[in-house]
Each structure stands twice: as C-alpha cells, then as structure tokens.
Design an enzyme around this catalytic site. Structure first.
Site, mmCIF file in Angstrom:
data_model
loop_
_atom_site.group_PDB
_atom_site.id
_atom_site.type_symbol
_atom_site.label_atom_id
_atom_site.label_comp_id
_atom_site.label_asym_id
_atom_site.label_seq_id
_atom_site.Cartn_x
_atom_site.Cartn_y
_atom_site.Cartn_z
ATOM 1 N N HIS A 117 0.846 -1.507 -0.138
ATOM 2 C CA HIS A 117 0.248 0.155 -0.217
ATOM 3 C C HIS A 117 0.642 1.759 -0.002
ATOM 4 O O HIS A 117 0.215 2.075 -0.591
ATOM 5 C CB HIS A 117 -0.552 -0.147 0.804
ATOM 6 C CG HIS A 117 -0.276 0.676 2.419
ATOM 7 N ND1 HIS A 117 0.491 -0.735 3.788
ATOM 8 C CD2 HIS A 117 -0.689 1.141 3.223
ATOM 9 C CE1 HIS A 117 -0.108 -0.147 4.800
ATOM 10 N NE2 HIS A 117 0.243 1.491 4.512
ATOM 11 N N ASP A 142 1.195 -7.617 2.416
ATOM 12 C CA ASP A 142 1.029 -6.459 2.366
ATOM 13 C C ASP A 142 2.732 -5.809 1.963
ATOM 14 O O ASP A 142 3.138 -4.949 2.618
ATOM 15 C CB ASP A 142 0.562 -5.752 3.221
ATOM 16 C CG ASP A 142 0.365 -3.818 3.105
ATOM 17 O OD1 ASP A 142 1.046 -3.499 2.166
ATOM 18 O OD2 ASP A 142 -0.468 -3.319 3.227
ATOM 19 N N SER A 171 4.114 2.936 8.508
ATOM 20 C CA SER A 171 4.139 1.418 7.281
ATOM 21 C C SER A 171 4.895 1.186 6.677
ATOM 22 O O SER A 171 5.675 2.221 6.177
ATOM 23 C CB SER A 171 2.388 1.830 6.564
ATOM 24 O OG SER A 171 1.446 1.638 6.777
#
Lengths: 716, 716
Positions: free
Chosen positions: A79, A216, A651
């Site tokens: 992402h 991810d 992230s």
C-alpha cells in the site's frame, strides 16, 4: 514522594503480557537498558542499531522502507508502493490485478513522485531556536520567531547542497529541536508487486482488524546518477549502494520472540492534560463522527444514481470511511480505557505533588495555564471543525487555495506559509489539474449545502463571519432555502469546475484575481481568509503551548522519574517488544500468527476475499516448499502480531529480530490500538506485521522471482 | 470391508477436541459404553440416569425444564418462562423489566397456557403400526394407515384417563414407533424471574453468539389438585411432588469437565442423501433467504412510517430476522463443511458397498429410489415454499384456516387433520381472536402483493392453480398492475380484518361459509384447498419415504457398524460431552467461560446491553459472596460452553455433572452449530449453558431470594 506514572497507566490492563510503550528517537537509544533488552532477546548492541542497522531504513514520504540488497533494493508495503504500481498500470498492463515482476534491472519501471530519504545527520538546534525567541515576545510573535528560525535552518542546508532535504523537528512539544539532514533519492523504480488479491487481501473490510491475511509487501529500487549523486529519473542512472542493508530471516517465529521496529511514525499526542483529552474525546470526536456519517450518507445517495457517480464518489467514501473508523477507534478505545478518568487522576496527583513538594513548586499554575489556552479554543472549535472539513468540497477548497496562493506568491519564499513555499508549488499545481478526473459538481453542491446548514445550526455568535455576511439579513424561517439558493446560484456561475479556468486563476496575481467575477471564488476566498485569520489566532495559542508544554513534559518527568519519549512526529524511531497475541474481549483470545489456511478460510470468490487461483492451488496441493512452519501445522505463516508501539507512517517499517535481521513488514495496527495515539493501553495495543516468510514464499512459489531471491540475503 | 462413517465425518475437523455427536433416546442408553463415559467423568450408572435422574426432567411445550425441589419447583430458561412473565405483567407490575420473586407459595402467579409433561411410560408400538400397513397399499394409503393407527393409539390412552397425554413418535424415520404416555400438569405458576436485563441480556444481537453473558433462567412451580391429580388452576391446588428432583452444584467448573444434558430436542435431519442435501442447501435455503430478506425490507419500510406501525411489525421482523439468521447459519455451516461433497462421497461409498458386498445387495436401488421421491418434489418446491410462507399474512392465512375448519368440523374427530382435532380447537379459537392486537392491514396488502408478484415470476407451468385461475387471461404486460388491483379490491371488501366477522365465519359450517360474499375469504380458501391437495400429494411421497428411509438407516448402520441414534423429534434425549472452547476462525480461540466482568465490558447503557444498576454495583464492589471462581480471577462465572449435541427444544434443559447434579441450563447453540441440524461438525458444534453458579449468585446477592435458596439443595 515520587511515584511511577506507568503504574497508574497499567491499572486497566487485564492480561499478563504487556506491550512496551515508547517510540524512541535514535539519539536517545543510549538511555535504554541494554541488559533488559538482551533479556528479552536482543543480541546486538543498541549502538549497532543506531549507527548501522538504522542506515538501512528510509522514509518514503507517507511510509517507511528498508534496503535489502547492496544494489538499493527497497522493501516496503504494497500500500506504500501503490502509487508506483498504479502509475505504471493500464488496461493492457494491469499490474494492480496481476502484480508485476521485473526479472532484470532494465525492466524496472519509473515511479515519479516517489523519493527515499536517508538520514545523514541529526543536530540538536534547540539553542539556535531558543536564541530566536526574545523575552517579552507575545505568544504570536514567539510562534513566528520559531517558525522563521526553523525555515532559515532548513533553507541553509538545502541551499548548500541541492541533493539534501532538511527538516527541523520539535521534540517533546518544543522542549528540544532537532535538525535532520537527509539525502533525497529521487529516481525510485518499481521492481516487484504481488497481485492486489495478495497485497491488499482483505481490503478495507479487514482494515485495523485481526486475524489478518494480507501479503502487504512490494519492492522498489533507488537509483542515482552515474556520479553517485541523487538525480531525477534517467536511463543512465545506476542502482544506489546503501551503507547498510538488511538480511532477511525466514526461520520459524514463535510467541514471545523479541522484535524491534525502525521507521517513521507520523503523529501521536500522548501528553495532553485531562481537560484537553476530555474536550477532544467528548466534544470534538463526536462532532467529526456525525459529520463523516452524514457526508457518507449523502455521497452514497449520489453514488447510487449512476455508475459514473458511483466511481467518482467511491474515493471519497472510502477515505471518509477510513477516517470514521479511525475516530471511532479512538473514541471506543479511550472510553473503554476510561482514559479521561485516568488522566484526571494523574493531573490531580501532579497537582498535589506541585503543591506539597519543594521541587514541584516551579510548576505552580502550569496545568491551569495549559487548560486556559485550551479553553480559548473551545468556543471556536465547532466552527473551525466545520469550516475545516469544507476542504472535502474540491471546487470550494480550490477557491481558498487560489486566493491564498495569489496572496502568498507576492512574498519572498522564506516568508510564505510553508504550504506555499516554492518547494511545494509543483505538487500543488499537479493537484489542481488532476482533481478534474473525480470532479462531480452535484456532490460539491450537496456537500456545500450541508456544511452551510450545519453552520446555520451554530449559535449565532459562533457563525463564521463569511457566513454571517451572506445570511445575516435573512429571516430565520427563510434561512434554509436561502442557503440552498445561494449555493445553486454560485455553482451556476463559477468557473472553478473547469480545469482551464482554474489554471488561469492559478496564474493570476492578487489584483487580477480580485477582479474576476466568480461568486464561488469570492465566497471560498473569503472563507479561506477567515480560516487564515483564525489560524493566526491559533498561532498565538500554539506559541503559548510551545512555552507551556515543554514544562508539562518536565513536570511529568520529574514526578514520575521514568524515561519518557517524545510524541511521534515523522522522525525515525526505535520501538521494541515481542510477538504476542491478545484478548480483544472477554473469553476471546487472538493467537499472534495467521497462515495460508486462514487465507483459504476467508475465500469468498469476491474481492477483497478472492485469492489468485494459483495460490489456492498451492494450498490445495500443500506445495509449500521449505516455507511451512511445523508449529503451525506445516502451514505457511502469513501475518503476525507484536506488541511494539507504532502508528501511521510506520507502514512498511522493517520488523527485526534480536540479530537485526528483517522478519517482516509492519503494515497496520489492531482496532484496539487506534486510541494508543492518545493513551497507550499495553494489554491491547498490537502491531500487525506481514511475515517475511510469506513474502519469500510468494516470491519463490507463486511468482518464481528467482533473480530477486538471489539478490537478497535470505537466512533459512 | 466395513468402514467407519464417523471417520469420514471428522475429516474437516481442525482442532484436537471433538464434540460428541448423538442425541440418544433413553430406551437406548444401555447401548452406550458405560466405561468410556466413566473415563470422561460420569460417576453414576447410565441406568440411574434412565430410571431416576430423567424423572426430574419435564417438557414445557416449546422447551425443557427440571424439578429442583420436592415441592415441584421447576427451573427453566427465562425465554421459556417468558409467556408466564408477560401474562402477569402490566404497567404497575412490570415483571419483564424488574423481574419477579414470590417469597411464599401464595404469592406465586398463574401461568395459563403452560403445562409440564412428565413421561410415565414408553412402549414400542412398531408392531401395531406395521400391522396397520397392508401389502400392496399405495404410498398414500400407507401414509394414511400409519396416521390413523397413531391417532388411535394416542386416543385410546387419552380417553382412558383425562390426565394423560399420549404421543407416538416415529424413531429413525419410521424404523421404530414409540408410544409415550405422559402426565400433563396443567397448573403451572411463576415463582421467580430475573429482570430482562439479566434474563435476556444481549437480546437478539447475541442470539447464537459466543461469548455470551445471559442469565437465561427462571423458576416455575407445578401444582396439582388436592387429590394429587393434575388439575386446572385453582386456589385449592397443592404443590406437586416429583419422583425425583435435581441437586444444584455450584462448585467451580473447569475445561474438560464431563457434562450430560437431558431434554427434548425438537428436530434434526441428519439422514439425508446427498441429492436431498444438495437440493435443500443450494435451492431451498437461498429462496427462503431471499423471501425473508425482501419481506423484512418491506415490513421495516412500513414500520418506519409511524410508531404504531413500528410496534405492530416489530414482532414479525424479529421473528423473520431470527429465521433468517438460522437459515443463514445452516447455509454458511454446510458450505463451510463442504457437506454436500462429504455426503456425495458417503453415498458413493455406500453404493460401492451395496454393489460389491453380499450383505449389501438387499439395498440395491435404495438410494436411487429415495432420490426419485426427492426429484418429484423439485418441480413444485418453489411454488410450495412461496405458498407456504403466505401464512405470514395473518388475514390471508385466516381465510385458509376458516375454510379448512369448516371442512374438517364435519368429520368425526379421529378422521380429521390432526391440527383440527377437538384437542387443538380452543387454542385455534384463541389465536384467531388475539391476532387482532397486531393486525396491520397495510402490511398484509404489501406482503400479499409481494407473494403474488413472486408467483408471477415462476415459469407458467409452475403457477399455482388459484393464481392461474385469477390471472390467466391477463396479458403479461398488465399482470403486475392486475395483481395490485386485485389485492386492493379484495382488502377493500373483506371482513377478515374484523374480529367479530372473523369469529362469525369461524362458527359457520361449510355450506354457510360458501355463501359468504368475501373475496379474500374465497381467494384464501382456494389457496388453502390447493395447499391441501399438494399436501395430499406430499402424503404419498411421505408414505414412500416411510418405506425407504428406515432401510437407509439400516444400510448406514450395516455399513458403518457404528451406534446410530434417531433424529431429534421432541422426545427425551440424553447427550454427553464436556466443557470445551473452540476456534471459530483461524487465530481466534473462544474460552468456554464468561464472567460478570464480561457483562460489564459489554455495558452500553442501552438495551440489550444495559445491566441493572445493582448488578453493576455488585461488580464494582466485587461483592461476589462465595460465588466467585478463583480460576476466573475471582469473578462470578456467567455462561459456559460444552460440546454436547443439542438443538432447538432443548432450551431450559438441565446440564448435569458426572454425579447427575445440575450445573447449568442449556439455552442456545453457537452460530457455527446451527448447521448441525443437518451435519454434525465436532470441531465447531457447541452448546451454550447458563451457569448454575450465576443463577444462585443472582438469587442470593441480587434478589435476596432466601426462601428459594432454602428450598433447593445447593452443593457448594
């Protein structure tokens, strides 16, 4: 009579295992207890992490990443790399659906807009900043003086060398200022992405949720010019060679294993007074939830009218739903933890200590002073919130941007509002152009009416000036229809929904813009001026807090005698912990590992729970190669939980074992941890990590990405 | 070459602990392995359970209960006793909200409509039934012959003694018939009910869910005439003295503790062929889910129009939501377990065994014959389902009831459709009167239109005759508006929505009723006649199945060589197991105990998650008396999970420890167990039990019900 605040903070913890609170700046690592960490499983000196391991970690703007080869290969979240995948995808090259793999350097694809920042040095500039602040300054002047000093420090670095980026970070709410000098690598390329059905498996439905089954991860590569200096994209560029890169360990993990995480957490706010927390939790959040809820309803209604509408509102609905889940999470968590009561108790204890102990006397009146500042915000808070969220109306917010830009462009660069400094203008220009793609005038009209109706509901003495000017003569009975009419008239006459007109406005100076006859431009401009004026008023409050908040930190420090750490502010942080499940509710226990079996269990055949056929076949045939974990029934691990202290911006952060080897990529926190941005509950705060073993399994068995596997150092 | 079917059945189990499949009739207890059960924790002979313990267990119509004192005190679920509480409640005596406690016998309140059945004897009457079936009979005649024989057997008992009720149960789908002779106690009184905020804490939201925190218990008492015989309510009646009553153990329980349950499970259907299961799962359930979903939407829309409407549709919406959750649970569970594939594999194995083994040859063609019967239902199934659910329209279904009653009342009692036999008429009459309270003609019109529109969508050759007659000449383009018009015309002219008219119709004979000019009565009557005809057709199929299904059971028995058990049919059953958590999804583990801490954790201040203030205070003050469990952090246990095999009708069943002491009341199954009505998955099927310790804690610390506590035998 010193007590431990931390003891107060764990009163509500209900399980035996506690997460480790703290996001520690690298320049404070030496304060941590090496022995204690070694007992937990750390096997290298903290100085090795600070001086060496951290060199492998980069900031990618909104997220974090790390080098995993000598040739500048960067691993980060899918992402985080999404923009790079999307940029290169088209109908014939659907890299989002199918994934992407460049089997050789020359097949790697450019990712404009991406950059990787490497920290070169950190300098304490508190003295310089404090010198700029003169005694007797008003709070507003104080704010400006600090802002100017920061701009000057940053500008000096950036002017000395065009490859550098500088940023001064306020640590501990202004107790300390650090100047970060960073090398900005600007030629970033896409190397590998799994299909979205792996990289974003679970989608928004699983956002903030555990058990999670998302792969991810993606790979980028940093390039530099042939001279070794950062450069814009060019065919002649060569891979960058980092000072350090991480080895990847895919040895089976188990509950309790030590983990540490390096990355760039964005923002926390853990040093509020109870008065501040109470107001935020019980007034500001409920208003936001109400606004989001109403707006989503309205957008969904518009979306249901046609397929085109549906596509155009989808982005906003998704964004608002995410925001709403975030604020709901903060709300639920702080209520669950009775955080306001805990903070009230702490403030009372602090107050008592101030009043009864000699060393506390210097803080007399401090908490009250902070609360006085807070109280000044209260009467205008609802107005500010409503006006602030009007930025969700693209045409309306553009009116403000254009008005502000015409004003700011006349000033010298260093004197401008930072958002309008030259360094940020190209991005602004691009945004004003690209907004055309998702523009839906109908939804702008609906939202504009909604926001003005919300203003009409405020007590009259809280009405924004611009609103008052427009409607003060309208009898109350006619107000609603007058609002609707004004909005419709403005949209019938405005040129802001037209890209050419908009960019024409963009090129104008203040005088030219003032002559344009565009009612929405005028109305939006007036609102922008009013917001600016309110913000100036806030600057005075921010200046006051920059005086007071460092003292609050000092007070807490003196009272608790505990190691503290500054709130997250997008600077690099170290956080440690271990692999750990948790109990979200009575009688429920979450195990800290998921496997491919859980991916198949969630399979519905429909996005976001539809896996690629090949992955399902690998599972069916138990074709796991050497990647299964006997402790998980031979299955391939997918994600795991740790009790590290992280937040948004982390992230893509490398999650490392005691030896400093990469064992996974942090990509989310659990729902119960959202409120940890304000109050850290060690029983419930967990980080969600994509297991490196799954990543390597996907590369090897699903994508057959042999060259990538060869390039990395993988420890089995 | 005998294999174990059970091995096939546990292939998909994923955890180490397996629930125990089987609801065993008491007359088959001697087939169970006493040694094995003793190893699990049983401490009394199975014969003791059959001959003694079971005497404490009563059927309360829709649920089960048990005697817990020598004076006829019965404990059962709050939701089983709900009608008794509701009957006695009014605005000044809000026993639903506040609960009820009669501190002495004379304060106990009548509960008309309630009865408690005690089994006096069980007799195998298979011979008598089989004698009634003559060779060469058609399947329809066979069905009728069996029905008649059953009616005669039951009638003989009931006529011999007015205090007795008799019922013949078909065990193993007609392989065996048992005549149950029961003593029916008709004077049942309400003794104790907790507030709804305890007794139905969690409400519909927690229905079928774990973790659960419901104190789902209440107390009734059975009275008899001064002569000791059952009697209707009278002040002169005296408490009934049961042959046996249960002691209550509130000693702390732990995971793995042996449990057995005695009660009256209503209905399971575990001996389907794969063809039957496939049709049911993939055709019949989806149609029902669609119908329910549509109807709920329509009712909610009507309900949103006014407060009155909302109250009137609430009952139906609640009922339909419960049904929908049930069918969704069946659907999700059978798909999750891939039950059709498992059944297909089993049928293929059976077929192979039939074809290759000598002892199998007698079953040649059996499965095909059953499937042929099933195939005959398929073309009319959708029609039947749609027509069947028209009973959800009160006025319409009344038309059918009145028409059928006029027809049946002319016949001698023993020849009637059982629903219209004299014994059932008073209840029918009451229903027709009381339906007025929730009648909402607007919703009847909406649903009637909906059902007729659904019929219009069927292929023309599947149209019900009544529908065809009404609309066959209407051009397709006009069909929709013609349906709407006809429904509106009928409702404009009908007297069925009027109670007086309705009861006038009820008193008429067939000839008189035929003369009435009421279009809805006629239309509904025609539908009822058609349903009757289709049911007659079904009787022929049921007759065929009563020949074939016992053979299927024999076949499975012969092939698997395993102990089997008959499907649940509201007769008393014994099921054993132990206290056991489970994993509903990967990485999630449910602990088998909840506590008062979880009640407080769920507290929202709003029904169904609002606890009484006093209960919250008991928790706050940790005022748990001797009722806390050290293993649960000193907390009071509330509910627990066992892996016993239970289903609807078991509600209120005593859950007993190895000594035959009551440790809790079964009140629900988990969501994952709903599909166990068709296929039992031992890894996921769990029963939810209200802990006796919580019951006693509430009586002692919350309600101070000292007399009740004294009356019972409580082992601490």
């Amino acid at each position: 009579m010193k007590k431990s605040l931390m003891i107060l903070f764990v009163v509500f913890a209900t399980v035996a295992s506690f997460a480790v609170e703290g996001m520690f700046p690298l320049n404070e690592l030496h304060n941590l207890d090496q022995k204690k960490l070694e007992k937990m499983g750390l096997q290298i000196p903290l100085s090795e992490i600070r001086d060496n391991v951290s060199k492998a970690v980069v900031s990618l703007g909104g997220g974090s990443g790390s080098f995993v080869s000598k040739d500048g290969l960067i691993v980060t979240n899918h992402h985080v790399a999404y923009g790079a995948i999307q940029y290169n995808a088209d109908k014939t090259h659907d890299y989002i659906t199918n994934g992407f793999y460049a089997p050789s350097f020359d097949k790697e694809l450019p990712a404009p807009g991406y950059h990787a920042d490497i920290i070169l040095s950190v300098k304490d500039v508190t003295g310089t900043i404090n010198k700029a602040v003169k005694k007797g300054m008003t709070d507003k002047a104080r704010f400006k003086a600090i802002e100017d000093a920061i701009k000057r420090l940053e500008s000096d670095v950036e002017k000395s060398n065009p490859h550098l980026r500088a940023s001064v970070a306020s640590m501990y709410q202004g107790r300390q200022y650090l100047l970060f000098t960073k090398l900005r690598l600007r030629d970033i390329r896409l190397v590998y992405a799994p299909p979205a059905a792996i990289g974003e498996f679970g989608g928004d439905e699983d956002n903030f949720e555990w058990p999670r089954h998302t792969g991810d991860f993606s790979f980028l590569r940093a390039y530099v010019g042939p001279d070794g200096n950062p450069a814009a994209y060019s065919k002649d560029n060569v891979p960058y060679h980092p000072d350090h890169f991480l080895a990847i360990s895919i040895k089976p993990l188990k509950k309790g294993d030590f983990t540490f995480i390096l990355g760039f957490p964005g923002s926390t706010n853990r040093y509020m007074t109870s008065n501040q927390l109470d107001f935020y939790l019980n007034k500001q959040i409920p208003l936001r939830l109400q606004l989001f809820n109403d707006i989503i309803d309205k957008l969904n209604k518009i979306g249901s009218e046609s397929k085109t509408n549906q596509i155009r509102v989808a982005f906003w609905v998704k964004m608002l739903n995410n925001s709403m889940k975030y604020y709901q999470g903060v709300y639920d968590g702080l209520r669950r933890d009775e955080a306001v009561v805990l903070f009230q108790k702490r403030d009372a204890d602090l107050q008592k200590w101030i009043e009864t102990c000699k060393s506390g006397s210097q803080y007399k009146g401090l908490i009250q002073s902070i609360d006085n500042v807070n109280d000044k915000i209260k009467p205008i808070a609802n107005k500010l919130t409503i006006m602030g969220y009007m930025r969700l109306i693209p045409t309306f917010s553009t009116a403000g941007t254009l008005t502000r830009w015409a004003e700011e462009k006349a000033k010298p660069d260093l004197k401008r509002d930072p958002a309008y400094m030259d360094r940020n203008i190209p991005r602004l220009q691009m945004r004003l152009k690209s907004m055309q793609r998702n523009l839906l005038v109908e939804s702008d009209i609906t939202l504009m009416k909604y926001f003005l109706h919300q203003m009409a509901k405020l007590p009259k003495n809280q009405w924004p000036e611009t609103f008052k000017k427009a409607f003060k003569t309208v009898p109350e009975a006619n107000l609603s229809s007058a609002i609707d009419k004004k909005v419709e008239d403005m949209y019938a006459a405005t040129g802001l929904a037209n890209m050419v007109t908009r960019m024409k406005y963009f090129a104008m100076n203040k005088k030219e813009l003032a002559k344009v006859n565009d009612p929405l431009l005028k109305f939006g401009g007036d609102f922008a001026d009013e917001i600016k004026a309110l913000r100036d008023q806030n600057e005075s409050l921010a200046g006051a807090l920059s005086r007071l908040k460092p003292q609050l930190i000092d007070l807490i420090h003196a009272y608790s005698n505990n190691e503290l750490y500054p709130d997250a502010n997008s600077t690099m942080r170290f956080t440690y912990g271990s692999i750990m499940g948790y109990s979200p509710k009575e009688a429920i226990w979450y195990r800290p590992f998921t496997t491919l079996a859980g991916v198949v269990e969630k399979e519905t055949g429909k996005t976001p729970f539809a896996s690629p056929k090949k992955l399902l076949e690998l599972y069916r045939d138990k074709d796991f190669g050497t990647y299964g974990d006997p402790a998980l029934g031979g299955n391939v691990p997918v994600d795991f939980l740790t009790d590290n202290d992280t937040t948004g911006g982390n992230s893509g952060s490398p999650t490392l074992n005691g030896k400093g080897q990469l064992i996974g990529l942090l990509f989310d926190g659990n729902y119960e941890s959202i409120s940890a941005d304000y109050y850290f509950n060690p029983a419930l705060t967990r980080s969600i990590v994509a297991d490196a073993d799954y990543m390597v399994f996907i590369l090897a068995k699903f994508s057959n990405a042999q060259n990538l596997l060869k390039e990395m150092t993988i420890i089995q």
